[in-house]
Scaffold this motif. Structure first.
Motif, PDB file in Angstrom:
ATOM      1  N   PHE A 136     -28.697  -2.024  15.153  1.00 31.34           N
ATOM      2  CA  PHE A 136     -26.993  -2.681  15.945  1.00 31.34           C
ATOM      3  C   PHE A 136     -27.546  -1.704  17.184  1.00 31.34           C
ATOM      4  N   THR A 138     -27.047  -1.947  21.246  1.00 31.06           N
ATOM      5  CA  THR A 138     -25.678  -2.228  21.941  1.00 31.06           C
ATOM      6  C   THR A 138     -26.403  -2.511  23.575  1.00 31.06           C
ATOM      7  N   THR A 157     -18.499  -1.941  18.497  1.00 29.01           N
ATOM      8  CA  THR A 157     -18.112  -1.285  17.083  1.00 29.01           C
ATOM      9  C   THR A 157     -17.584  -1.244  15.670  1.00 29.01           C
ATOM     10  N   PHE A 174     -26.511   2.543  15.389  1.00 27.52           N
ATOM     11  CA  PHE A 174     -26.248   2.129  16.366  1.00 27.52           C
ATOM     12  C   PHE A 174     -27.116   2.378  17.233  1.00 27.52           C
ATOM     13  N   ASP A 176     -26.728   2.865  21.348  1.00 26.50           N
ATOM     14  CA  ASP A 176     -25.355   2.212  22.309  1.00 26.50           C
ATOM     15  C   ASP A 176     -26.215   2.844  23.633  1.00 26.50           C
TER      16      ASP A 176
END
Ligand code: FMN
Length: 209
Positions: A136, A138, A157, A174, A176
């Motif tokens: 992911f 972001t 999240t 993740f 971010d």
């Protein structure tokens, strides 16, 4: 490896999340030119919002669905097939109002399907069918890292972890990128460098270098 790559920013030209996900795919392709990528832009091809017929159809056993119910589930069926055909995922999106873009939420609402993307075991347990290899990416305008003033307001999240954990992604990765808007230029630049460094390490792991 067959990758399902989904972008969700409403921005086209100047989107950081799109640029970072493209950068990651390029890193993978540099090592694996044969990489197969199925691409979906949910800000353009936005899955339909859940409506009444969908809610009824999705919980009606397949053999008992009327033609209208089958039709209501057709696009969702197709999205689930694309999801299950992949063995790795890259989902890229900006944070909008502390959570995900509504287009990506509509995508989730279309891919969480009983007896398709998850099953209920005889003991009542839930078994997700997605491959456990998901990244992911972001992007956030502010800095919501732990310890920062807005650190407790990241609802993105946990929502992603819950929905995709339910579908079988037990150990998501993740990246971010933050802060990308509400900060000095040097901080924004540093956030992108940090994200790209993390992406390079993940790409290395994914291609086994
Ligand atoms: C409608 C909207 C809502 C936003 N909400 C937040 C937010 O809650 N928190 C935050 O840190 N940034 C927020 N932002 C900023 C974006 O997350 C940030 O600019 C991000 O880098 C955009 O990614 P993109 O370039 O891929 O579109 C918001 C931006 C928009 C357009």
């Amino acid at each position: 490896m067959k990758l399902f790559h989904v972008d969700a920013s409403a921005k086209r030209e100047w989107s950081n999340s799109r640029a970072l996900s493209r950068h990651f795919i390029d890193l993978l392709k540099a090592h694996k030119p044969e990489l197969e990528v199925d691409y979906l832009d949910v800000s353009v091809d936005t899955p339909a919002h859940v409506d009444e017929l969908f809610t009824i159809a999705t919980y009606t056993p397949e053999a008992q669905r009327t033609p209208a119910m089958q039709q209501a589930l057709e696009a969702s069926d197709a999205l689930c097939a694309r999801l299950l055909a992949a063995d790795a995922y890259v989902f890229a999106m900006p944070m909008y109002n502390f959570s995900m873009p509504s287009s990506f939420k509509a995508f989730i609402d279309n891919i969480v399907r009983t007896n398709l993307t998850y099953k209920i075991g005889e003991d009542g347990s839930y078994v997700g069918k997605m491959a456990d290899k998901a990244l992911f990416i972001t992007t956030r305008g502010a800095d919501l890292r732990p310890g920062k003033p807005l650190g407790g307001m990241d609802a993105l999240t946990p929502a992603l972890r819950a929905a995709f954990g339910f579908l079988g992604v037990a150990a998501p990765t993740f990246v971010d990128a933050q802060p990308l808007t509400f900060s000095a230029a040097e901080e924004r630049e540093a956030a992108l460098v940090r994200a790209k460094t993390e992406l390079a390490a993940i790409a290395g792991r994914w291609v086994g270098t």
